[in-house]
Design a protein around this motif. Structure first.
Motif, PDB file in Angstrom:
ATOM      1  N   HIS A  61      27.218 -98.509  23.689  1.00 54.41           N
ATOM      2  CA  HIS A  61      27.596 -98.480  22.274  1.00 54.41           C
ATOM      3  C   HIS A  61      26.538 -99.137  21.390  1.00 54.41           C
ATOM      4  O   HIS A  61      26.297 -98.686  20.271  1.00 54.41           O
ATOM      5  CB  HIS A  61      28.943 -99.173  22.045  1.00 54.41           C
ATOM      6  N   LEU A  62      25.904-100.193  21.881  1.00 50.52           N
ATOM      7  CA  LEU A  62      24.879-100.875  21.091  1.00 50.52           C
ATOM      8  C   LEU A  62      23.652 -99.996  20.867  1.00 50.52           C
ATOM      9  O   LEU A  62      22.871-100.226  19.953  1.00 50.52           O
ATOM     10  CB  LEU A  62      24.461-102.181  21.762  1.00 50.52           C
ATOM     11  N   LYS A  84      25.547-104.540  14.856  1.00 52.47           N
ATOM     12  CA  LYS A  84      24.931-105.750  15.399  1.00 52.47           C
ATOM     13  C   LYS A  84      25.070-105.755  16.919  1.00 52.47           C
ATOM     14  O   LYS A  84      26.055-105.254  17.469  1.00 52.47           O
ATOM     15  CB  LYS A  84      25.589-107.009  14.832  1.00 52.47           C
ATOM     16  N   ASN A  85      24.099-106.365  17.597  1.00 50.82           N
ATOM     17  CA  ASN A  85      24.049-106.410  19.060  1.00 50.82           C
ATOM     18  C   ASN A  85      25.013-107.446  19.633  1.00 50.82           C
ATOM     19  O   ASN A  85      24.603-108.535  20.045  1.00 50.82           O
ATOM     20  CB  ASN A  85      22.627-106.733  19.529  1.00 50.82           C
ATOM     21  N   PRO A 103      29.749 -91.508  12.280  1.00 53.41           N
ATOM     22  CA  PRO A 103      28.304 -91.623  12.525  1.00 53.41           C
ATOM     23  C   PRO A 103      27.847 -93.017  12.952  1.00 53.41           C
ATOM     24  O   PRO A 103      26.804 -93.142  13.588  1.00 53.41           O
ATOM     25  CB  PRO A 103      27.659 -91.232  11.195  1.00 53.41           C
ATOM     26  N   VAL A 104      28.604 -94.069  12.642  1.00 54.75           N
ATOM     27  CA  VAL A 104      28.193 -95.404  13.057  1.00 54.75           C
ATOM     28  C   VAL A 104      28.124 -95.512  14.585  1.00 54.75           C
ATOM     29  O   VAL A 104      27.350 -96.301  15.127  1.00 54.75           O
ATOM     30  CB  VAL A 104      29.114 -96.498  12.454  1.00 54.75           C
ATOM     31  N   LEU A 105      28.885 -94.677  15.280  1.00 54.60           N
ATOM     32  CA  LEU A 105      28.917 -94.722  16.744  1.00 54.60           C
ATOM     33  C   LEU A 105      27.658 -94.135  17.382  1.00 54.60           C
ATOM     34  O   LEU A 105      27.460 -94.283  18.589  1.00 54.60           O
ATOM     35  CB  LEU A 105      30.156 -93.995  17.271  1.00 54.60           C
ATOM     36  N   ALA A 115      32.619-103.108  21.415  1.00 54.46           N
ATOM     37  CA  ALA A 115      31.306-103.401  20.851  1.00 54.46           C
ATOM     38  C   ALA A 115      31.383-103.386  19.330  1.00 54.46           C
ATOM     39  O   ALA A 115      32.198-102.671  18.738  1.00 54.46           O
ATOM     40  CB  ALA A 115      30.286-102.373  21.342  1.00 54.46           C
ATOM     41  N   ALA A 116      30.513-104.171  18.704  1.00 53.55           N
ATOM     42  CA  ALA A 116      30.524-104.312  17.248  1.00 53.55           C
ATOM     43  C   ALA A 116      30.485-102.974  16.497  1.00 53.55           C
ATOM     44  O   ALA A 116      31.198-102.826  15.503  1.00 53.55           O
ATOM     45  CB  ALA A 116      29.393-105.231  16.797  1.00 53.55           C
TER      46      ALA A 116
END
Length: 164
Positions: A140-141, A56-57, A12-14, A48-49
């Protein structure tokens, strides 16, 4: 510094948008180095982070290292000012969706502004593979992955093929 675990779809973080990162955050230099270390270890061109679980961006890219001339770039709090040019459809791969290339249509020119680790601000246009990679990581951000660029039918077929 460290190679971190890459989050795999459907983590889910994606799908979550990232927050602006404070340039005074003492963890920022280590985060950027970890992104590079993880990207190179995974044989990627960008990372990406959120792909390492950090909302984070910030993202990193190096589109030329596989050809022998490294050009590592970190983009902190990036802002896209324009995405323009011609539509170009190519296979893209994602370190968070390994082993499943898919066709993605993107414009071939992006104008971007971003912060640097030293606190300075940069602004530049990018084209070709650089523009494509920047757009992929910028997605991704915002919680977007390459599945999101597919038609519903194509996405269903691709997700059925995907085995993390």
């Amino acid at each position: 510094m460290a190679t971190r675990s890459i989050r795999l779809w459907p983590d889910p973080v994606l799908t979550q948008p990232c927050a602006r990162i404070d340039l005074d955050d003492p963890a920022l230099p280590d985060l950027v180095q970890d992104l590079f270390d993880t990207m190179y270890a995974a044989k990627g061109r960008g990372l990406a982070a959120p792909q390492i679980g950090v909302l984070k961006n910030v993202f990193v890219v190096d589109v030329t290292w596989k050809e022998g001339t490294p050009d590592p770039r970190a983009f902190i709090n990036p802002r896209a000012f324009a995405v323009m040019g011609d539509d170009l459809t190519l296979d893209e791969q994602c370190l968070s969706i390994p082993g499943l290339p898919m066709q993605v249509t993107r414009l071939d020119l992006v104008e971007l502004g971003w912060d640097n680790l030293d606190g300075s601000y940069s602004h530049a246009p990018f084209d070709g593979m650089f523009a494509r990679c920047i757009q992929h990581e910028f997605d991704h951000l915002n919680g977007t992955v390459i599945f999101d660029h597919q038609t519903p039918d194509a996405r269903a077929q691709l997700e059925a093929q995907y085995a993390p």
